[in-house]
Motif scaffolding. Structure first.
Motif, short mmCIF file in Angstrom:
data_model
loop_
_atom_site.label_atom_id
_atom_site.label_comp_id
_atom_site.label_asym_id
_atom_site.label_seq_id
_atom_site.Cartn_x
_atom_site.Cartn_y
_atom_site.Cartn_z
N ASN A 13 -0.73 15.63 -0.50
CA ASN A 13 -0.29 14.56 0.34
C ASN A 13 1.39 14.82 0.40
O ASN A 13 2.07 15.16 -0.50
CB ASN A 13 -0.66 13.33 -0.36
CG ASN A 13 -2.04 12.85 -0.37
OD1 ASN A 13 -3.00 13.47 0.08
ND2 ASN A 13 -2.38 12.12 -1.49
N SER B 261 4.73 13.19 1.33
CA SER B 261 5.39 11.93 1.53
C SER B 261 6.72 12.18 2.13
O SER B 261 7.54 13.02 1.98
CB SER B 261 5.83 11.30 0.07
OG SER B 261 6.47 10.02 0.31
N ASP C 281 2.22 5.21 2.25
CA ASP C 281 1.63 5.54 0.90
C ASP C 281 1.88 4.31 -0.11
O ASP C 281 2.35 3.16 0.38
CB ASP C 281 2.17 6.76 0.31
CG ASP C 281 3.75 6.76 0.02
OD1 ASP C 281 4.32 5.54 -0.01
OD2 ASP C 281 4.14 7.91 -0.07
N THR D 145 -6.02 3.83 4.96
CA THR D 145 -6.41 4.79 3.72
C THR D 145 -7.39 6.01 4.05
O THR D 145 -7.55 6.03 5.28
CB THR D 145 -7.03 3.75 2.74
OG1 THR D 145 -7.20 4.48 1.46
CG2 THR D 145 -8.47 3.36 3.35
N ALA E 167 3.19 9.04 5.04
CA ALA E 167 2.77 10.35 4.43
C ALA E 167 1.73 10.68 5.43
O ALA E 167 1.13 10.25 6.05
CB ALA E 167 2.35 10.06 3.02
#
Length: 262
Positions: A184, A186, A231, A217, A237
């Protein structure tokens, strides 16, 4: 009182346990919380971001951060009192600066490089044991900040410089600050940048040209699809549901990331 520890020491050696031991010998009644010891080696920015993110969720106390590629040089060790009463302890290399900003600003600082609380003799390469841990233990046990070192103007503290996000003609333009273990990405974009660009929940967007959806989500999109979300730390993100967004997008840290409506 609580002492928290965040370092790049890892867990394969005795360094973390020794810091715990130093604190326990000085003030055995203190509680020590390990935030993480998995910061990338010598990665000051990773440590600074992790400390900033974690700080609001930690009990107020003395917060030690050690990512110190210049250990043993003339760089200062510092203890900094924040507006919210927390005290930060670590090297003066920018590592603490995002945290004191999150805590309302730096009110008071001392140079602890020659603190009376340090262990003697001081190793040139293990200031976590010899300087930061003992100073933190004494401060958490009630010693005054002004007695822990030499006065230092807060304006002289080293501040970490980060890239700045922008919004250009409906495109939110940010940078990849952190990539976690799941891939992921950020960004340095916040909710306000997305609103300014008109990119709200449900928007069909492109992330550096790749199709994605703005959602809450991961499971809001099918497995394998790209998504944009806020996030756990409040940053925008990019992720792939059950995948790796950094690989999917070919993004490394510091890369520019552009999010625009499709």
């Amino acid at each position: 009182m609580v002492v928290t520890l965040l370092t790049d020491y890892g867990l394969g050696d005795e360094f973390v346990g020794v810091c715990h031991g130093v604190i326990a010998r000085i003030a055995p009644e203190l509680r020590v919380i390990d935030v993480t010891h998995g910061i990338g080696r010598h990665d000051v920015r990773h440590g600074a971001l992790a400390l900033r993110n974690a700080l609001p969720h930690l009990p107020a106390g003395v917060h030690v951060a050690i990512v110190d590629p210049q250990v043993g040089t003339e760089r200062r060790g510092v203890a900094v009192r924040c507006d919210d009463g927390r005290v930060l302890v670590g090297p003066d290399n920018g590592l603490l600066s995002l945290a004191w900003e999150r805590a309302g600003g730096a009110l008071e600082a001392v140079d602890i490089s020659r603190s009376k609380h340090r262990l003697e003799p001081v190793s040139a390469t293990f200031h976590g044991r010899d300087v930061f841990a003992p100073v933190a233990a004494h401060l958490a046990a009630g010693e005054e900040l002004r007695d822990a070192g030499d006065p230092l103007a807060v304006e002289e503290l080293t501040v970490l410089e980060l890239p700045q996000p922008t919004v250009e003609d409906g495109t939110a333009v940010g940078h990849a600050l952190l990539i976690d273990a799941y891939g992921n990405v950020s960004l340095d974009l916040g909710h306000e940048h997305m609103l300014e660009a008109g990119l709200t929940i449900g928007a069909q967007v492109e992330v550096n040209g790749a199709p994605a959806t703005v959602v809450q989500t991961f499971a809001d999109v099918p497995a394998g699809e790209l998504l944009v979300y806020e996030d756990a730390w409040g940053a925008v993100a990019a992720a792939v549901n059950r995948g790796d967004a950094s690989v999917e997008l070919g993004i490394a840290r510091d890369a520019e990331v552009r999010i625009a409506r499709r």
